[in-house]
Design an enzyme around this catalytic site. Structure first.
Site, short mmCIF file in Angstrom:
data_model
loop_
_atom_site.label_atom_id
_atom_site.label_comp_id
_atom_site.label_asym_id
_atom_site.label_seq_id
_atom_site.Cartn_x
_atom_site.Cartn_y
_atom_site.Cartn_z
CB CYS A 260 -0.96 -0.04 1.18
SG CYS A 260 -2.32 1.14 1.11
CG HIS A 261 -0.09 4.85 1.87
ND1 HIS A 261 -1.31 4.23 1.75
CD2 HIS A 261 -0.29 6.15 1.52
CE1 HIS A 261 -2.22 5.11 1.37
NE2 HIS A 261 -1.64 6.27 1.21
N GLY A 262 3.56 1.65 1.75
CA GLY A 262 4.93 1.27 2.09
C GLY A 262 5.99 1.80 1.14
#
Length: 187
Positions: A115-117
């Site tokens: 995801c936002h990693g």
């Protein structure tokens, strides 16, 4: 058995954080959770509701932490996972996170982002020339960081495995476990 470091913090997405930890342990690997401090992190639950243009956020479970970023010796680990949620937004500015993440990229070790990693390696200039998935609204961010954005559930670029978010975790997990096993055979 691989030792896999999971970098997380408050406001990390619950499924993005807990699913990989449990899947790695189920696979016989050691998942070690690291955060800014050793107190349990407060996870959040992100969901998509029909009457909301963005995702919603609700309080999630607490996730026990094994060690603080400052205490991580990255050479003690075989792979890295960076869950999504809002945590990567502020973790990407932490000097110890930079030290840790660079270690894995510099050595070509397995790195999983969810995801936002990808915001963390993007901020460190580590996505340049790479292909990655991310939460779709981050497309411009990863492209600005020099990466090729792919809207897919299990994007593999060498040692890096990425996905768009928690709905992709079964596909991401299979791909990450395969990269992890391949790396183990190579050593």
């Amino acid at each position: 058995m691989a030792r896999v470091l999971v970098l997380t913090g408050d406001a990390a997405e619950e499924l993005d954080s807990m699913y990989p930890v449990f899947r790695l342990r189920e696979g016989g690997h050691q998942a070690v959770v690291s955060a800014p401090t050793t107190r349990p992190v407060k996870l959040v639950v992100h969901d998509f509701e029909p009457d909301c243009d963005a995702y919603t956020e609700k309080p999630g479970h607490l996730l026990p932490v094994d060690l603080a970023f400052a205490d991580v010796a990255p050479e003690d680990y075989d792979a890295l996972v960076i869950p999504g949620g809002r945590a990567p937004e502020y973790l990407r500015t932490d000097a110890d996170v930079a030290r840790i993440v660079r270690h894995f990229f510099d050595r070509g070790l397995p790195v999983g982002t969810i995801c936002h990693g990808p915001q963390v390696p993007a901020a460190l200039g580590l996505l340049r020339g790479r292909t990655t998935a991310a939460f779709p609204p981050l497309k411009a961010d990863v492209e600005f960081a020099g990466a090729i954005f792919v809207d897919g559930p299990d994007v593999v670029d060498g040692n890096m495995v990425s996905c768009r978010g928690w709905p992709d975790l079964p596909e991401w997990s299979r791909a990450f476990m395969a990269v992890l096993e391949k790396a183990a055979l190579a050593t």
